[in-house]
Design a protein around this motif. Structure first.
Motif, PDB file in Angstrom:
ATOM      1  N   SER A  75      11.889 -10.402 -24.049  1.00  0.00           N
ATOM      2  CA  SER A  75      10.562 -11.017 -24.108  1.00  0.00           C
ATOM      3  C   SER A  75       9.943 -10.836 -25.484  1.00  0.00           C
ATOM      4  N   GLU A 102       8.848 -13.780 -28.192  1.00  0.00           N
ATOM      5  CA  GLU A 102       7.507 -13.811 -28.767  1.00  0.00           C
ATOM      6  C   GLU A 102       7.572 -13.888 -30.288  1.00  0.00           C
ATOM      7  N   ARG A 103       8.490 -13.130 -30.902  1.00  0.00           N
ATOM      8  CA  ARG A 103       8.634 -13.200 -32.360  1.00  0.00           C
ATOM      9  C   ARG A 103       9.095 -14.575 -32.800  1.00  0.00           C
ATOM     10  N   ARG A 107       8.450 -17.385 -31.270  1.00  0.00           N
ATOM     11  CA  ARG A 107       7.301 -18.299 -31.160  1.00  0.00           C
ATOM     12  C   ARG A 107       6.343 -18.111 -32.336  1.00  0.00           C
ATOM     13  N   GLU A 108       6.116 -16.876 -32.749  1.00  0.00           N
ATOM     14  CA  GLU A 108       5.251 -16.635 -33.896  1.00  0.00           C
ATOM     15  C   GLU A 108       5.842 -17.219 -35.169  1.00  0.00           C
TER      16      GLU A 108
END
Length: 761
Positions: A694, A698-699, A701-702
């Protein structure tokens, strides 16, 4: 698969051949094989070239069953141990084979029936025995025995028919007797029943006698064949023993020949240098010659005269072309180093643990998990903790410092060549902890760290951090108050090959010394875990290591000999030569990676001895008496129930106050496994891995949201993770992209704030 180069199938008496895929096993699946159908027999070979000498299997179609699975698959079985699962290239090709097989089966059944009538069980395609070799008499004897056995079988069959016939008649008579009333005919019927019962008894006795004869004959032949087989086995054992003795005698003669040649050469050199005949004779008795015949070593070591280095300079002048200037000062003493006062020795201030909970006895089938992982990267295979040991890869990396005193001694050496011996021994010592350690360490989570602070006890501090997850990479930095620094970044590449597991550590290890400014580099060898499927797991190390001093140009080439069942040499052997920048040998290293390493000073080197591989002559080194460099520490008591951990390994996961929140000691699944709660550890391990995935998403997406117009979609989605305590840069020595410690960890530990540490647990 190419189609067979034959026309439409012909009657079974003719030959039909072609390529068909045959199921082999779950590892290899279907493999292409060359099948030949001839005279009612279906045989197969790996290649067409094998037809003349090696048949891989044959089925007699007379007793076989042929079934069709689907459009291309069909199965041939003889109802016993032979079953072929075959697959044709297409449905048309499969039908051609089915037609040919059915025709061959019908023809073979007729041939077998005719053969049974004549008592000949030999295949019509069997070649005649070669003349002059007793083949004809043996064939006649076998045929005679088969005819006798067949005759007895026919007698049994005849008796069986008679028993069946008379038994039926007797049954009818008994039925008639039961239906009759007691009249005058009763006596006649009873007599008739008695006669038939008597006939039945006689026939039964005949059958019993025939069975007895058959059994006696079969037993007699069986005993004779068993004796013949036992005689063949004993003969083979005798031949093997004789061959082994001849090989030993041959080896002994070769060594004696080389020894005599070398002694003569040494005697000539010594007589030229000045000693008398009597002295040379005494010295020659002490010479020994060592050579590993199986591995074809690159050099041979010969012990030198123990008094050689004590002679006057005039006597030594005959060898000074092969000696370094400081050789004469060695006097066969341990490697020279600066001695410190005992009052400066650091005393442990903290008592470390000496035991961990015993390993639970949980059974789990490794093959049931690994069979679907063949060829995959080991770090990407989800493994239960049953195959782990309760430490992480970062802690295993820190175990390289188990024998840090070798680096302490190296830091005190006056000579760079002596220092090279200790560094080489240190590179070997890191493998001594692996000989019984078949458990897999925990894969560290991204950002996980591990500190090993032994500054008060041993003068060094060590820090590891997982800087990459795919591929998994760990950076390690250790610094000592005793004048040395060690750093490395290791990426572990591993492949499961079915029977064994190969682990290839990628990356360079650096060791630098403050006093001499010497900088050494080396790499690790390949680790192989054998008997993954069946048998007891065991570990081997194999490959070569080049330890290079980039300051002086000195080099040590170490060779880890792989285990060989046929080798008479010691197992786990390591050999090496320390050379200066000009290629002149100064030390010879020898030993094993699981026990000890020794060094010998080279007093003279020459080309000679037995020719090695590729026609090259081996180098013969004349050396002083070997002295010990390093020896493995004994395992703690009860180590077999504690994952075979060493004394240092038992303390690696011991809870400590003040370590970083990302330290491996705080990892919950690893702690649960150490406590013996494996089911909970498996659940916790799955939770941590999902949390890591997860965080990675998230990284990504950033990174995608922060991309600029000049960035490509592929670059934007790349994981932009940056390590916390290590900076990525280009290594000035090797030119590799590496992570080097940037500082700040120990200062942050003193403050106790740990700002910026991620929440990974």
């Amino acid at each position: 698969m190419s189609e067979p180069k034959t026309p439409t199938p012909t009657p079974a008496g003719d030959t039909y051949k072609g390529w068909v895929f045959k199921w082999t096993n779950y590892i290899k699946g279907y493999q292409r094989r060359w099948f030949v159908l001839s005279n009612g027999l279906l045989s197969y070979y790996r290649t067409q070239a094998e037809m003349g000498h090696t048949c891989r299997g044959t089925i007699n179609l007379a007793t076989a069953t042929i079934t069709v699975d689907d459009a291309c698959n069909f199965v041939i079985s003889n109802g016993g141990a032979q079953t072929y699962h075959l697959k044709a290239s297409c449905e048309v090709e499969r039908q051609r084979w089915i037609t040919a097989l059915e025709l061959a089966k019908a023809k073979a059944a007729c041939m077998q029936a005719e053969s049974d009538d004549s008592g000949d069980d030999f295949s019509p395609s069997s070649p005649p025995a070669a003349p002059g070799q007793g083949g004809g008499s043996q064939n006649s004897e076998v045929q005679s025995a088969l005819r006798t056995l067949g005759s007895k079988v026919e007698d049994l069959s005849t008796c069986n028919d008679l028993i069946s016939k008379h038994g039926s008649a007797l049954q009818r008579s008994l039925s008639e007797l039961d239906s009759l009333r007691l009249t005058g005919e009763a006596g006649d019927k009873i007599r008739q029943v008695t006669e038939r019962a008597t006939l039945f008894r006689i026939t039964s006795n005949a059958m019993i006698n025939a069975c007895r004869d058959f059994l006696a004959l079969a037993q007699a032949h069986s005993k004779r064949w068993q004796k013949a087989l036992q005689a063949e086995r004993e003969q083979r054992v005798r031949l093997e023993e004789t061959l082994e003795q001849l090989a030993k005698q041959h080896n002994h003669l070769e060594r004696a020949f080389r020894g005599a040649a070398q002694v003569n050469a040494s005697a000539d050199n010594k007589s030229a240098a000045g000693p008398g005949k009597g002295e040379a004779s005494d010295e020659d008795d002490d010479n020994e010659f060592f050579d590993a015949m199986e591995e074809a070593p690159e050099f041979i070591t010969v012990p030198a005269d123990p008094q050689f280095h004590k002679r006057s300079s005039s006597n030594v002048s005959g060898f000074n072309s092969e000696m370094c200037p400081d050789d004469q000062s060695l006097n066969e003493e341990p490697l020279a180093m600066n001695q410190e006062s005992p009052s400066l020795e650091l005393v442990p201030l903290k008592k470390r643990r000496t035991r961990i909970p015993d390993k639970p006895n949980y059974s789990l089938n490794l093959w049931s998990i690994m069979k679907n992982c063949i060829g995959k990267e080991l770090s990407k295979i989800p493994m239960p903790v049953n195959f782990n040991e309760p430490i992480s890869m970062l802690q295993r990396l820190s175990e390289d410092l188990e024998y840090h005193e070798l680096l302490d001694k190296a830091a005190k050496c006056q000579s760079s060549l002596e220092q090279m011996c200790y560094v080489a021994a240190f590179s070997v010592s890191s493998y001594s902890t692996t000989v019984h350690r078949t458990g897999k360490p925990f894969n560290p989570l991204l950002g996980e760290t591990y500190e090993l602070d032994r500054q008060r006890e041993s003068g060094y501090r060590s820090l590891c951090e997982q800087v990459s997850h795919h591929p998994p990479a760990a950076a390690h930095h250790a610094i000592s108050d005793r004048g040395w620094t060690l750093r490395q970044e290791i990426t572990v590449a591993s492949k499961f090959r079915g029977k064994y597991l190969s682990i290839m550590p990628l990356g360079t290890i650096h060791a630098s010394f403050e006093k001499s400014n010497n900088h050494y580099t080396w790499k690790k060898v390949t680790t192989t875990v054998h008997n993954i499927i069946v048998g007891k797991l065991w570990i081997d190390q194999s490959g070569e290591i080049d330890v290079v001093n980039h300051t002086t140009g000195d080099r040590c080439h170490l060779k880890f000999a792989p285990y060989s069942y046929f080798s008479r040499d010691i197992a786990r052997k390591v050999t090496g030569v320390v050379m200066d920048k000009d290629g002149k040998a100064h030390y010879v290293l020898s030993g094993t990676w699981d026990e000890k390493m020794e060094f010998s000073r080279v007093m003279q080197s020459s080309r000679g001895g037995e020719n090695g591989t590729e026609g090259k002559q081996k180098t013969v080194y004349q050396t002083l008496k070997a002295r010990e460099l390093w020896r493995r520490n004994p395992l703690p008591e009860g180590a077999e129930t504690m994952y075979y951990f060493t004394a240092l390994a038992l303390t690696l996961n011991e809870p400590e106050e003040g370590v970083a929140p990302t330290d491996s000691r705080r990892r919950p699944d690893q702690r649960l496994m150490e406590d013996g709660r494996w089911d909970e550890a498996n659940s916790e391990k799955q939770r941590l891995e999902e949390k890591q995935r997860s965080a990675r998403r998230e990284r990504e997406r950033e990174a995608a949201s922060q991309r600029t117009s000049s960035q490509s979609e592929e670059g934007a989605l790349h994981d932009n993770y940056q390590a916390l305590w290590f900076d990525r840069c280009v290594d000035q020595i090797t030119g590799e992209q590496v992570h080097i410690y940037k500082g700040g960890y120990w200062e942050e530990k003193e403050r106790g704030t740990w700002e910026g540490c991620p929440d990974i647990f």
